[in-house]
Write a protein that holds these residues in place. Structure first.
Motif, mmCIF file in Angstrom:
data_model
loop_
_atom_site.group_PDB
_atom_site.id
_atom_site.type_symbol
_atom_site.label_atom_id
_atom_site.label_comp_id
_atom_site.label_asym_id
_atom_site.label_seq_id
_atom_site.Cartn_x
_atom_site.Cartn_y
_atom_site.Cartn_z
ATOM 1 N N TYR A 49 1.399 -1.471 0.145
ATOM 2 C CA TYR A 49 -0.009 -0.021 -0.403
ATOM 3 C C TYR A 49 0.824 1.879 -0.208
ATOM 4 C CZ TYR A 49 -4.529 -2.565 1.059
ATOM 5 O OH TYR A 49 -5.639 -3.152 1.018
ATOM 6 N N GLN A 54 -3.468 3.798 -0.447
ATOM 7 C CA GLN A 54 -4.289 2.972 -1.165
ATOM 8 C C GLN A 54 -3.079 1.412 -2.033
ATOM 9 O OE1 GLN A 54 -3.463 5.255 -4.976
ATOM 10 N NE2 GLN A 54 -4.981 4.709 -5.986
ATOM 11 N N GLN A 91 0.696 5.766 0.926
ATOM 12 C CA GLN A 91 -0.050 6.691 1.643
ATOM 13 C C GLN A 91 0.368 7.863 1.142
ATOM 14 O OE1 GLN A 91 -0.680 6.419 5.825
ATOM 15 N NE2 GLN A 91 -1.787 6.982 5.761
#
Lengths: 112, 110
Positions: free
Chosen positions: A36, A45, A38
């Motif tokens: 992910y 995301q 950020q």
């Protein structure tokens, strides 16, 4: 107990330079693995996920790539960093078929 | 559009008071996770929910799948509760993706 370790903790890199971030999970066989991203002050995301060794699926195209060379290892990399790659990168795992995620402590990246 | 909408985006609470955070889902959601992100960035798991309610100390969370929302109640807020709270939607049909809300920045003040 399962542990998840990310390295490095932080990096400052020049635009155009290569990058490699690592994530290792111990104590769990055949986990699902995730990367992910950020942005500062933003939400998380998902970038990539992997359900087995050697298999990685891309969720968002950000000029990054990921690989899973071993069952317990997930690598995020690029050959040429962009300014937009700055942010916080988090690795996570879940059991096969599960949506209960546990995150690592993250790598903070600043591209200058 | 926002698949997971969190409210409020920011909140200031006096120590000892109560409040509730909410997430509304516009995607098929079968599980919900709540996290607290500390200033260093670490994400702490608070709850993993299938439809229903869970409680842990001063925190209580509910996931209502029929009405597509989840709440996180904080009772007797303490300074150490400060941080950013994220909810995330999971779907058993697509276990590979956990979709996050935008977060609620909580500040607990004396």
């Amino acid at each position: 107990a399962q542990t998840i370790h990310q390295w490095p903790v932080a990096e400052i890199k020049a635009v155009g330079s290569p990058l490699s971030l690592g994530c290792t999970i111990k104590g769990k066989s055949s986990p699902n693995l995730y990367w992910y991203w950020q942005a500062t002050g933003g939400t998380l995301q998902q970038l990539f996920y992997s359900i087995t060794v050697g298999q990685v699926e891309s969720v968002v195209q950000l000029n990054l790539s990921a690989s899973r060379p071993k069952d317990d290892q997930f690598i995020l990399s690029t050959e040429k960093l962009l300014l937009s790659h700055s942010g916080f990168y988090l690795c996570a795992w879940s059991r096969q078929g599960g949506s209960d995620y546990t995150f690592g402590s993250g790598t903070r990246l600043l591209v200058i | 559009g926002d698949q997971v909408k969190q409210s409020p985006s920011a909140l200031s609470l006096q120590e000892g008071t109560n409040s509730a955070l909410r997430c509304n889902f516009s995607i098929a959601t079968t599980t919900v996770q709540w996290f607290l992100q500390n200033p260093r960035g670490s994400l702490m798991n608070l709850f993993y929910l299938v439809p229903g309610t869970k409680e842990n100390g001063r925190l209580k969370s509910t996931f209502n799948s029929k009405e597509s929302y989840s709440t996180l109640h904080i009772r007797d807020a303490q300074l150490e509760d400060s941080g950013t709270y994220f909810c995330a939607a999971g779907a058993s049909s697509s276990f590979s993706k956990l979709v996050f809300g935008q977060g609620t920045s909580l500040s607990v003040v004396p």
